[in-house]
Write an enzyme that holds these catalytic residues in place. Structure first.
Site, mmCIF file in Angstrom:
data_model
loop_
_atom_site.group_PDB
_atom_site.id
_atom_site.type_symbol
_atom_site.label_atom_id
_atom_site.label_comp_id
_atom_site.label_asym_id
_atom_site.label_seq_id
_atom_site.Cartn_x
_atom_site.Cartn_y
_atom_site.Cartn_z
ATOM 1 N N ASP A 137 50.440 55.356 42.665
ATOM 2 C CA ASP A 137 50.861 56.745 42.505
ATOM 3 C C ASP A 137 52.326 56.873 42.114
ATOM 4 O O ASP A 137 53.080 55.892 42.134
ATOM 5 C CB ASP A 137 50.566 57.530 43.795
ATOM 6 C CG ASP A 137 51.037 56.799 45.058
ATOM 7 O OD1 ASP A 137 51.791 55.822 44.948
ATOM 8 O OD2 ASP A 137 50.648 57.215 46.153
ATOM 9 N N ASN A 166 47.702 61.628 57.722
ATOM 10 C CA ASN A 166 46.493 62.455 57.666
ATOM 11 C C ASN A 166 45.335 61.707 57.009
ATOM 12 O O ASN A 166 44.336 62.303 56.653
ATOM 13 C CB ASN A 166 46.781 63.765 56.914
ATOM 14 C CG ASN A 166 47.285 63.519 55.495
ATOM 15 O OD1 ASN A 166 47.301 62.378 55.025
ATOM 16 N ND2 ASN A 166 47.682 64.579 54.814
ATOM 17 N N HIS A 172 45.550 59.988 54.130
ATOM 18 C CA HIS A 172 45.585 59.884 52.668
ATOM 19 C C HIS A 172 45.756 58.439 52.226
ATOM 20 O O HIS A 172 46.378 57.628 52.899
ATOM 21 C CB HIS A 172 46.608 60.827 52.037
ATOM 22 C CG HIS A 172 48.049 60.480 52.198
ATOM 23 N ND1 HIS A 172 48.963 61.356 52.723
ATOM 24 C CD2 HIS A 172 48.752 59.373 51.862
ATOM 25 C CE1 HIS A 172 50.160 60.800 52.720
ATOM 26 N NE2 HIS A 172 50.066 59.589 52.194
ATOM 27 N N GLU A 205 44.964 63.503 49.239
ATOM 28 C CA GLU A 205 45.050 64.245 50.492
ATOM 29 C C GLU A 205 43.648 64.643 50.979
ATOM 30 O O GLU A 205 42.689 64.594 50.205
ATOM 31 C CB GLU A 205 45.898 65.508 50.270
ATOM 32 C CG GLU A 205 47.320 65.239 49.791
ATOM 33 C CD GLU A 205 48.264 64.782 50.919
ATOM 34 O OE1 GLU A 205 47.803 64.214 51.930
ATOM 35 O OE2 GLU A 205 49.484 65.014 50.770
HETATM 36 C C1 GLP Z 1 53.040 57.706 50.817
HETATM 37 C C2 GLP Z 1 52.316 56.875 49.756
HETATM 38 C C3 GLP Z 1 51.136 56.146 50.340
HETATM 39 C C4 GLP Z 1 51.532 55.455 51.621
HETATM 40 C C5 GLP Z 1 51.974 56.461 52.645
HETATM 41 C C6 GLP Z 1 52.368 55.847 53.975
HETATM 42 O O1 GLP Z 1 52.582 58.990 50.936
HETATM 43 N N1 GLP Z 1 51.877 57.649 48.647
HETATM 44 O O2 GLP Z 1 50.634 55.233 49.377
HETATM 45 O O3 GLP Z 1 50.460 54.706 52.114
HETATM 46 O O4 GLP Z 1 53.097 57.151 52.116
HETATM 47 O O5 GLP Z 1 53.687 55.417 53.950
HETATM 48 P P1 GLP Z 1 54.348 54.455 54.995
HETATM 49 O O6 GLP Z 1 53.859 53.076 54.666
HETATM 50 O O7 GLP Z 1 55.818 54.579 54.752
HETATM 51 O O8 GLP Z 1 53.914 54.907 56.336
#
Ligand code: GLP
Length: 237
Positions: free
Chosen positions: A66, A132, A134, A139
């Site tokens: 993404d 949540n 995702h 989402e």
């Molecule tokens: C973002 C990314 C996700 C990731 C998530 C969790 O929203 N788009 O791909 O998994 O954050 O992030 P973290 O690893 O910092 O908890």
């Protein structure tokens, strides 16, 4: 679905070994990478192993999950910048074969799945998980059949990611993400989660019902998923 539960440090090492094995057998594998704080230990370990000559990414093609809409790849909060700094500049990958959805050319999202397919499809897709549920930026409520598309970020995701920006107002409101179907098309998937804060969503995703309301729950339907958890993230399983 296989669970690998260990300390945060060992999780990074064990996950890195999965890449050593895969690239040992298939040096030109197509890899799907993720951003967020969770894969940083793994990326550090891959850089170390590459430096030591134990793994090479020379023939790899990669596709990231993404990108924030509106951010150019040179913006220090863009996911392209994150990947360059935290992984690509530290390994021997050919940067021209690393792909991240464009945050500026939104129409190009429609071609991202075709590019993945043309490269042979993703062999191993790495995922983190949002609070949540995702995956990528899909989402709750995202249809399971979605391909790469533009999404509105939820307020909770913007708040969770605000820690990387100087204020919440600077967090983009939209992003371009691989869809759920794009992720499920990968031949194997590795999801990583660390810390107590992820324990409840890990429990819901892997022991609860499969529902678009918990996007990561779709992984229960995939034939080859490995879930790498530290003890805290696994504590409610
Ligand atoms: C973002 C990314 C996700 C990731 C998530 C969790 O929203 N788009 O791909 O998994 O954050 O992030 P973290 O690893 O910092 O908890």
């Amino acid at each position: 679905m296989r669970f690998i539960i260990d300390t945060e440090e060992n999780i990074a090492k064990l996950a890195a070994q999965r890449y050593v094995q895969l690239l040992g057998k298939q040096p030109d594998a197509v890899l799907g990478f993720a951003t967020g704080s969770t894969p940083l230990g793994l990326y550090g370990e891959l850089a170390r192993l590459c430096e030591a000559g134990e793994v090479s990414f020379r023939n790899v093609t990669s596709f990231n999950l993404d990108e924030y809409a509106g951010l150019d790849g040179s913006h220090d909060q863009s996911y392209r910048y994150f990947m360059d700094k935290n992984l690509f500049e530290k390994i021997d990958i050919d940067r021209s074969r690393t792909f991240v959805p464009s945050g500026l050319d939104i129409a190009a999202a429609a071609d991202y799945d075709k590019a993945i397919e043309a490269a042979g499809g993703i062999e191993l897709q790495l995922l983190g998980i949002g609070n949540n549920g995702h995956i990528g930026f899909n989402e709750p409520g995202t249809p399971f059949e979605s391909l790469t598309h533009l999404v509105e970020l939820t307020e909770s995701t913007r708040q969770a990611n605000a820690r990387f920006f100087s204020s919440i107002d600077e967090v983009p409101t939209q992003s371009v993400t691989m869809g759920i179907r794009t992720v499920m098309n990968a031949r194997s998937i590795m999801l990583m989660a660390l810390g107590k804060g992820k324990a409840e969503i890990v429990r819901k995703s892997f022991t609860g019902p499969v529902t678009p309301e918990v996007p990561a729950s779709v992984l229960q339907l995939h034939p080859f998923v490995e879930v790498y958890l530290d003890y805290e993230a696994a504590s409610l399983l």
